[in-house]
Design a protein around this motif. Structure first.
Motif, PDB file in Angstrom:
ATOM      1  N   ARG A 168       6.587   7.614   1.089  1.00 10.43           N
ATOM      2  CA  ARG A 168       7.799   8.378   0.870  1.00 10.43           C
ATOM      3  C   ARG A 168       8.774   7.664  -0.069  1.00 10.43           C
ATOM      4  O   ARG A 168       9.359   8.287  -0.943  1.00 10.43           O
ATOM      5  N   PHE A 169       8.948   6.368   0.150  1.00 11.50           N
ATOM      6  CA  PHE A 169       9.904   5.615  -0.655  1.00 11.50           C
ATOM      7  C   PHE A 169       9.214   4.682  -1.653  1.00 11.50           C
ATOM      8  O   PHE A 169       9.814   3.712  -2.107  1.00 11.50           O
ATOM      9  N   ARG A 170       7.937   5.033  -1.991  1.00 15.31           N
ATOM     10  CA  ARG A 170       7.190   4.294  -3.008  1.00 15.31           C
ATOM     11  C   ARG A 170       7.146   2.790  -2.742  1.00 15.31           C
ATOM     12  O   ARG A 170       7.156   1.995  -3.672  1.00 15.31           O
ATOM     13  N   GLY A 171       7.116   2.432  -1.442  1.00 18.75           N
ATOM     14  CA  GLY A 171       7.005   1.020  -1.119  1.00 18.75           C
ATOM     15  C   GLY A 171       8.335   0.333  -0.879  1.00 18.75           C
ATOM     16  O   GLY A 171       8.365  -0.795  -0.394  1.00 18.75           O
ATOM     17  N   LEU A 172       9.445   1.012  -1.180  1.00 21.36           N
ATOM     18  CA  LEU A 172      10.749   0.393  -0.927  1.00 21.36           C
ATOM     19  C   LEU A 172      11.079   0.390   0.565  1.00 21.36           C
ATOM     20  O   LEU A 172      11.946  -0.344   1.007  1.00 21.36           O
ATOM     21  N   HIS A 231      -5.334   1.267   2.312  1.00 27.10           N
ATOM     22  CA  HIS A 231      -5.743   1.989   1.107  1.00 27.10           C
ATOM     23  C   HIS A 231      -4.783   3.110   0.724  1.00 27.10           C
ATOM     24  O   HIS A 231      -5.058   3.848  -0.216  1.00 27.10           O
ATOM     25  N   ARG A 239      13.784  -3.514  -2.752  1.00 30.54           N
ATOM     26  CA  ARG A 239      14.081  -3.135  -1.366  1.00 30.54           C
ATOM     27  C   ARG A 239      15.244  -3.935  -0.818  1.00 30.54           C
ATOM     28  O   ARG A 239      16.029  -3.443  -0.044  1.00 30.54           O
ATOM     29  N   THR A 269       5.102   3.590  -9.976  1.00 34.34           N
ATOM     30  CA  THR A 269       4.542   3.850  -8.640  1.00 34.34           C
ATOM     31  C   THR A 269       4.018   5.274  -8.524  1.00 34.34           C
ATOM     32  O   THR A 269       3.768   5.771  -7.434  1.00 34.34           O
ATOM     33  N   PRO A 291      -2.189   4.669  -1.267  1.00 32.14           N
ATOM     34  CA  PRO A 291      -1.583   4.277  -2.542  1.00 32.14           C
ATOM     35  C   PRO A 291      -0.075   4.403  -2.489  1.00 32.14           C
ATOM     36  O   PRO A 291       0.474   5.198  -1.721  1.00 32.14           O
ATOM     37  N   VAL A 292       0.580   3.619  -3.310  1.00 29.06           N
ATOM     38  CA  VAL A 292       2.030   3.555  -3.271  1.00 29.06           C
ATOM     39  C   VAL A 292       2.654   4.917  -3.562  1.00 29.06           C
ATOM     40  O   VAL A 292       3.727   5.234  -3.040  1.00 29.06           O
ATOM     41  N   TRP A 293       1.965   5.755  -4.348  1.00 26.89           N
ATOM     42  CA  TRP A 293       2.564   7.050  -4.648  1.00 26.89           C
ATOM     43  C   TRP A 293       2.521   8.015  -3.469  1.00 26.89           C
ATOM     44  O   TRP A 293       3.145   9.062  -3.511  1.00 26.89           O
ATOM     45  N   LEU A 326       8.799  -4.682  -5.925  1.00 22.63           N
ATOM     46  CA  LEU A 326       9.155  -3.666  -4.947  1.00 22.63           C
ATOM     47  C   LEU A 326       9.978  -4.271  -3.838  1.00 22.63           C
ATOM     48  O   LEU A 326      10.942  -3.700  -3.375  1.00 22.63           O
ATOM     49  N   CYS A 364      -8.541  -5.176  -2.038  1.00 25.68           N
ATOM     50  CA  CYS A 364      -7.600  -4.081  -2.243  1.00 25.68           C
ATOM     51  C   CYS A 364      -6.155  -4.560  -2.126  1.00 25.68           C
ATOM     52  O   CYS A 364      -5.247  -3.909  -2.650  1.00 25.68           O
ATOM     53  N   ILE A 369      -7.387   0.935  -6.502  1.00 25.75           N
ATOM     54  CA  ILE A 369      -7.115   0.687  -5.081  1.00 25.75           C
ATOM     55  C   ILE A 369      -8.109  -0.303  -4.501  1.00 25.75           C
ATOM     56  O   ILE A 369      -7.757  -1.197  -3.739  1.00 25.75           O
ATOM     57  N   THR A 370      -9.381  -0.157  -4.850  1.00 25.37           N
ATOM     58  CA  THR A 370     -10.395  -1.080  -4.322  1.00 25.37           C
ATOM     59  C   THR A 370     -11.183  -1.665  -5.484  1.00 25.37           C
ATOM     60  O   THR A 370     -12.213  -1.134  -5.872  1.00 25.37           O
ATOM     61  N   PRO A 371     -10.688  -2.770  -6.033  1.00 32.53           N
ATOM     62  CA  PRO A 371     -11.375  -3.359  -7.184  1.00 32.53           C
ATOM     63  C   PRO A 371     -12.802  -3.787  -6.893  1.00 32.53           C
ATOM     64  O   PRO A 371     -13.654  -3.747  -7.763  1.00 32.53           O
ATOM     65  N   TRP A 429      18.176   6.466   0.979  1.00 32.72           N
ATOM     66  CA  TRP A 429      17.849   5.043   1.057  1.00 32.72           C
ATOM     67  C   TRP A 429      19.091   4.185   0.905  1.00 32.72           C
ATOM     68  O   TRP A 429      19.321   3.259   1.661  1.00 32.72           O
TER      69      TRP A 429
END
Lengths: 193, 558
Positions: free
Chosen positions: B55-59, B48, A31, A166, B50-52, A27, B224, A178-180, A92
């Motif tokens: 807005r930009f999925r982590g970018l 916590h 970016r 994603t 989540p990436v989804w 990621l 996490c 998310i929380t293993p 972006w």
């Protein structure tokens, strides 16, 4: 001592030392991949079509589903990947990169017309597959030393794969939690917490 | 709001939080002034998410980052959500010479960078404290390991450090909670290095301020992943999870966020008042304390002193030596090697351990290297790649998609961190032409890697490659990143301690030679940089300085 030196992009350089081959680094890599100075904020509302035309979106969807088709798991279009690509192009990328990207989509039409007389979406499926496969073969194999090329198709591939994995559904295929709860360093993949 | 306190602490980051805890627990009514906003974990922590849901999925919001955080975005932690903890570069400018870039990466909020730090903690030893005297570089540290050892104990007992005891004299063991697991690849390389090098070199798990079991009322880590976005279980050490709550529990702490300290006044040899501009309203206010602790971070503390000129101190408060602002250091990083680890195809690591491996310094420990003084250590790790490999490699179709759901090949990397010698020319000063959004003169930062730093780059990479190959790693390649000073975010020095008031700003108790009621406890006090991550040492020195200050107050010396 003569050692092969790896070409380190600024991207992989900037993550924490232990994060290297991991989706987080990917990621970060994505970016930084289009780093160019630019100004201006986008004020478009989320969820609204931002950049690509219907025609361009159709091409994105067709290519995305060639890369990640529906099988026992959803396809790229099933998981909304074209809308993600549209968002990235519109909000972006800077103008120059967005133009280059859209020119790349148009070039798929040109290539398809040259081979079949029809634009990409209307060309026979085997033509579309052959066109994309040729582009895809420009990328290095997993584990290769070759540098990753820049340009339209590498960018599209990066966005398609990122846009897929994603999502909640895409991430769940990789066993993402998310929380293993604990950390396991060396277990069977299915046994990871 | 009252204006007079027993103690004033400027800054609430990793050292400010410790000063707040130690001083309030010792009975002092303490005002903690933090330039930035308050942080409320339930509202502001995003670990916590989540990436989804991004807005930009982590970018990241690239355009906004380019406009407002063009420097801060160079930090891995200043990402789509983490950027909230980093400064606005437009409001907080600094300058550098054109040919000498410096990345000044930081936050400005309650907790400071203790929210986003990488949590690696290592003790210094007398190999480090004696280095300047032995090498004839810089000035001698006025302290030795024996002075700091009880304070390392004190800090570690409170914060909780996980790791493996090695019994190395030059990397003293901490009081450890159980170490985190190594991955298959790391364990493989560890054994290979032990076979090839015996006791001379050892690969261990990172020593980190992350709990592997419940400790002092804080919960063990649940892995996490993105610690730098916060931790509502308080499982890693930050001011917010640990020291500030302890200070608050005494009932003697007043925490005032949005308090931009810009100047300290003095009367004779005592700091008399602390001048604050409210970050949001611009209102001016003044506070007094019997003792003042500067913990605004290395460069910001020195900047406050440089901005506090007077007839007695035309070159900055506490600067009769002329050393203030000088001898800035940062660690080098980014030279190492990586390769493919064979085997273990049926095994995988869990992705997010939030810690790496560590390989302690072995250069100039028992031998004298012909090309450079001091040494370097490695961080790094060995893991199987995730779906991210599919973003830049060949492959299409159902099989390709399915393959990305499984882990990719094992890779191992060793990534060097090198010591930086003190050099007077590496310095900060006020820029006469630039002010921040509150009208306070900004810094000009001049810092360049010297010959000794550069002399290590080749060996850092070649030694890493040699060790990996000796351990059976294949396709090993060296790498050299061109990282400017500041990138490592271990900037230290500029208000160094020393025995001689003519060549140092502080004494061995972080007390200003010129003003006995002024203590400077962050990284600015460092005399040499060692190669170890410095924050544990900052915390130990802070706790030690607080005990000394309290003792001085009790004896009515202050």
């Amino acid at each position: 001592m003569n050692r092969k030196a790896a070409l380190r992009t600024l991207a992989t350089a900037a993550a924490l030392p232990w994060m290297a081959p991991d989706e987080l680094a990917a990621l970060f890599d994505a970016r930084r991949s289009l780093a160019r100075p630019e100004v201006g904020l986008s004020s478009r509302a989320p969820g609204v079509r931002v950049a690509l035309t219907d025609h361009e979106l159709e091409i994105v969807g067709l290519v995305a589903d060639l890369i990640l088709p529906r099988s026992d798991t959803p396809s790229a279009t099933d998981l909304g990947v074209p809308a993600f690509v549209d968002l990235i192009v519109g909000e972006w990328m800077d103008d120059e990169d967005a133009s280059e990207f859209r020119a790349g989509l148009a070039s798929l039409d040109d290539t398809a017309r040259a081979r079949s007389g029809a634009p990409f979406a209307a060309a026979p499926e085997e033509n579309r597959l052959a066109i994309v496969r040729t582009l895809d073969e420009g990328l290095p194999e997993v584990g290769s030393d070759a540098p990753v090329p820049d340009g339209f198709y590498p960018t599209l591939k990066r966005l398609v794969v990122t846009g897929y994995f994603t999502t909640a559904q895409g991430a769940s295929q990789t066993g993402y939690r998310i929380t293993p709860g604990m950390y396991a360093g060396c277990v069977a993949p299915g046994d990871r917490p | 709001m009252r204006n007079e306190y027993d103690a004033i602490v400027i800054g609430s980051g990793i050292t400010g939080g410790w000063a707040a805890k130690e001083l309030t627990e010792a009975g002092l009514e303490t005002l903690v002034l933090e330039a930035g906003p308050d942080i409320i974990p339930s509202r502001d922590y995003t670990e916590h998410v989540p990436v989804w849901d991004m807005r930009f999925r982590g970018l990241g919001d690239r355009k906004r980052l380019a406009e407002r955080q063009a420097v801060q975005r160079e930090c891995y932690a200043c990402d789509e959500l983490g950027s909230a903890f980093f400064v606005d570069d437009v409001d907080n400018p600094y300058t550098t010479p054109e040919d000498a870039p410096f990345l000044f990466l930081r936050g400005r909020q309650v907790g400071g960078r203790s929210i986003m730090w990488a949590r690696q903690v290592y003790r210094l030893s007398d190999l480090d404290f004696e280095a300047n005297a032995r090498d004839g570089v810089g000035i001698d540290w006025p302290i030795r390991y024996a002075d700091v050892e009880p304070w390392y104990d004190h800090v570690e007992r409170f914060i909780g450090v996980s790791g493996e005891a090695l019994g190395l004299p030059h990397l003293p063991d901490s009081r450890f909670l159980p170490p985190m697991q190594m991955t298959c690849a790391e364990d493989h390389v560890r054994r290979g290095i032990a076979r090839a090098y015996g006791n001379e070199r050892v690969l261990t798990i990172g020593r980190c301020a992350v709990l592997t079991q419940d400790h002092n009322g804080r919960q063990a880590c649940h892995f996490c992943g993105p610690c730098e976005r916060g931790c509502r279980t308080g499982s890693y050490f930050s001011s917010l999870s640990s020291t500030l709550p302890a200070a608050r529990a005494t009932g003697r702490m007043t925490l005032r966020p949005n308090s931009v300290v810009h100047r300290l006044d003095h009367r004779n040899d005592r700091v008399s008042s602390v001048h604050v501009i409210d970050r949001e309203t611009g209102e001016d206010m003044e506070f007094t304390g019997r003792v003042v602790f500067l913990a605004a971070s290395t460069l910001e503390s020195t900047r406050i002193l440089l901005n506090s000129t007077s007839a007695d101190f035309p070159d900055g408060l506490a600067n009769s030596s002329g050393a203030l602002g000088h001898y800035l250091m940062d660690h080098t990083m980014g030279h190492g090697a990586a390769g493919d680890v064979p085997g273990y195809e049926d095994r995988a690591n869990q992705v997010r351990r939030i810690n790496g491996i560590y390989l302690p310094r072995f250069r100039n420990v028992h031998d004298a290297h012909p090309d450079f003084l001091r040494g370097f250590a490695y961080q790094g790790g060995g893991s199987r790649s995730g779906w991210g490999r599919g973003t830049s490699t060949r492959g299409m179709g159902a099989d390709f998609k399915a393959s990305l759901a499984d882990p990719g090949p094992w890779r191992m990397s060793l990534y060097g961190f090198g010591e930086c010698l003190p050099d007077r020319e590496n310095r900060i000063e006020l820029d006469p032409d630039v002010v921040d959004a509150w009208g306070i003169p900004a810094m000009k930062i001049t810092c360049r890697w010297g010959d000794n730093e550069r002399a290590m780059f080749g060996d850092m990479a070649d030694s890493a490659a040699e060790m990996l190959e000796a351990a059976g790693v294949r396709n090993v390649e060296v790498f050299h990143e061109d990282n400017p000073p500041g990138k490592t975010i271990h900037e230290m020095g500029t208000a160094r301690m020393g025995r001689d008031a003519n060549t140092s700003v502080l004494n061995g108790f972080n007390q200003a030679h010129d003003l006995p009621n002024l203590f400077v406890v962050d990284g600015s006090c460092m005399v040499s940089s060692a190669n170890q991550n410095p924050s544990l040492t900052y915390m130990a020195l802070t706790a030690r300085a607080c005990a000394y200050a309290v003792d001085q107050l009790n004896r009515l010396e202050l």
